[in-house]
Write a protein that holds these residues in place. Structure first.
Motif, PDB file in Angstrom:
ATOM      1  N   ARG A  26      -6.513 -10.720   3.173  1.00 34.63           N
ATOM      2  CA  ARG A  26      -6.707 -10.949   1.747  1.00 34.63           C
ATOM      3  C   ARG A  26      -5.688 -11.987   1.298  1.00 34.63           C
ATOM      4  O   ARG A  26      -4.477 -11.784   1.432  1.00 34.63           O
ATOM      5  CB  ARG A  26      -6.467  -9.633   1.009  1.00 34.63           C
ATOM      6  N   ILE A  27      -6.175 -13.098   0.786  1.00 35.46           N
ATOM      7  CA  ILE A  27      -5.296 -14.138   0.253  1.00 35.46           C
ATOM      8  C   ILE A  27      -5.116 -13.810  -1.218  1.00 35.46           C
ATOM      9  O   ILE A  27      -6.037 -13.965  -2.010  1.00 35.46           O
ATOM     10  CB  ILE A  27      -5.897 -15.534   0.454  1.00 35.46           C
ATOM     11  N   VAL A  28      -3.944 -13.305  -1.564  1.00 35.25           N
ATOM     12  CA  VAL A  28      -3.736 -12.782  -2.909  1.00 35.25           C
ATOM     13  C   VAL A  28      -3.145 -13.812  -3.866  1.00 35.25           C
ATOM     14  O   VAL A  28      -3.272 -13.663  -5.080  1.00 35.25           O
ATOM     15  CB  VAL A  28      -2.865 -11.509  -2.899  1.00 35.25           C
ATOM     16  N   GLN A  29      -2.527 -14.841  -3.322  1.00 35.86           N
ATOM     17  CA  GLN A  29      -1.969 -15.859  -4.201  1.00 35.86           C
ATOM     18  C   GLN A  29      -1.873 -17.173  -3.442  1.00 35.86           C
ATOM     19  O   GLN A  29      -1.508 -17.195  -2.271  1.00 35.86           O
ATOM     20  CB  GLN A  29      -0.581 -15.434  -4.671  1.00 35.86           C
ATOM     21  N   ALA A  30      -2.200 -18.259  -4.114  1.00 35.68           N
ATOM     22  CA  ALA A  30      -2.040 -19.593  -3.556  1.00 35.68           C
ATOM     23  C   ALA A  30      -1.788 -20.561  -4.697  1.00 35.68           C
ATOM     24  O   ALA A  30      -2.457 -20.504  -5.726  1.00 35.68           O
ATOM     25  CB  ALA A  30      -3.281 -20.006  -2.769  1.00 35.68           C
ATOM     26  N   GLU A  31      -0.810 -21.396  -4.510  1.00 37.91           N
ATOM     27  CA  GLU A  31      -0.488 -22.407  -5.508  1.00 37.91           C
ATOM     28  C   GLU A  31      -0.426 -23.759  -4.827  1.00 37.91           C
ATOM     29  O   GLU A  31       0.120 -23.889  -3.738  1.00 37.91           O
ATOM     30  CB  GLU A  31       0.841 -22.092  -6.190  1.00 37.91           C
ATOM     31  N   ASP A  32      -0.979 -24.736  -5.488  1.00 40.99           N
ATOM     32  CA  ASP A  32      -1.027 -26.093  -4.978  1.00 40.99           C
ATOM     33  C   ASP A  32      -0.453 -26.992  -6.069  1.00 40.99           C
ATOM     34  O   ASP A  32      -1.116 -27.267  -7.062  1.00 40.99           O
ATOM     35  CB  ASP A  32      -2.484 -26.459  -4.653  1.00 40.99           C
ATOM     36  N   ALA A  33       0.792 -27.395  -5.917  1.00 38.73           N
ATOM     37  CA  ALA A  33       1.467 -28.175  -6.956  1.00 38.73           C
ATOM     38  C   ALA A  33       1.737 -29.590  -6.469  1.00 38.73           C
ATOM     39  O   ALA A  33       2.208 -29.798  -5.348  1.00 38.73           O
ATOM     40  CB  ALA A  33       2.776 -27.504  -7.329  1.00 38.73           C
ATOM     41  N   VAL A  34       1.423 -30.549  -7.308  1.00 40.81           N
ATOM     42  CA  VAL A  34       1.661 -31.957  -7.002  1.00 40.81           C
ATOM     43  C   VAL A  34       2.696 -32.486  -7.990  1.00 40.81           C
ATOM     44  O   VAL A  34       2.603 -32.240  -9.194  1.00 40.81           O
ATOM     45  CB  VAL A  34       0.366 -32.787  -7.118  1.00 40.81           C
ATOM     46  N   THR A  60      -7.967 -16.376  -4.859  1.00 40.07           N
ATOM     47  CA  THR A  60      -7.362 -17.523  -5.532  1.00 40.07           C
ATOM     48  C   THR A  60      -8.454 -18.475  -6.010  1.00 40.07           C
ATOM     49  O   THR A  60      -9.635 -18.282  -5.720  1.00 40.07           O
ATOM     50  CB  THR A  60      -6.422 -18.284  -4.583  1.00 40.07           C
ATOM     51  N   ASP A  61      -8.042 -19.521  -6.691  1.00 42.18           N
ATOM     52  CA  ASP A  61      -9.014 -20.506  -7.159  1.00 42.18           C
ATOM     53  C   ASP A  61      -9.085 -21.736  -6.255  1.00 42.18           C
ATOM     54  O   ASP A  61      -9.711 -22.733  -6.603  1.00 42.18           O
ATOM     55  CB  ASP A  61      -8.717 -20.915  -8.606  1.00 42.18           C
TER      56      ASP A  61
END
Length: 193
Positions: free
Chosen positions: A105-113, A67-68
């Protein structure tokens, strides 16, 4: 009017059967029930799975972060090491000494504000939602995947007035999310099957 009643004789009836026969039948039935329950999988004593008794030495290398979100792999690796060490079924060792490795393995992460302006004209109210998808595998020394689990979870954190407070809330929520997910991974990989 004549009745054929047998006089009470202290709990034992005359003839075949009676209370003595009922006691014997009850004892036999209870014994059969106990023997059948012993064969159905219920047991007393150690309840750890065969896998957790078998795996003695485990290495947990740093998880892969696809992820980023910066340093997410460090948070999840640290949490996994703590969770698997505290579980008691494993002794964490370097990879060169391990019987098995836990690969993450962290394949997806989203951080929404999201922000909302208050009707009173006061400061904005902000919330943050973090969602993560994690894959973990228990791999033996030969590279054979022994167990695999895919986990997804999300958590919310309330924002604050400053950006620094936002980051602190996010980091705290990430740690709690990592602890929850690695505990589920432990349950599924070591105790679940």
């Amino acid at each position: 009017m004549k009745t054929d009643r047998v006089p009470f004789s202290g709990g034992k009836r005359a003839g075949r059967g009676g209370l003595v026969g009922a006691r014997v039948a009850f004892t036999v039935a209870a014994l059969l029930l106990a023997l059948s329950a012993a064969g159905c999988g219920y047991h007393f004593g150690e309840t750890k799975s065969r896998l957790s008794r078998q795996v003695k030495r485990l290495a947990i290398p740093v998880f892969v972060n696809e992820t980023d979100i910066f340093a997410l792999e460090e948070v999840f690796t640290r949490s996994a090491r703590r969770t698997f060490a505290d579980g008691g079924a494993f002794r964490l060792v370097p990879a060169s000494e391990a019987d098995y490795r836990l690969l993450g393995r962290i394949v997806q992460a989203e951080d929404a504000v999201s922000t909302r302006r208050r009707a009173t004209g006061g400061p904005h109210a902000a919330t943050r939602e973090i969602s993560v998808r994690l894959e973990v595998s228990l791999v033996d020394a030969g590279g054979f995947v022994f167990r695999k689990a895919g986990l997804s979870d999300r958590g919310g954190a309330f924002g604050a007035e400053t950006y620094a407070d936002h980051l602190e809330n996010r980091d705290d929520r990430l740690r709690r999310l990592a602890d929850d997910m690695t505990q589920r991974a432990y349950n599924e990989l070591a105790e679940g099957f």
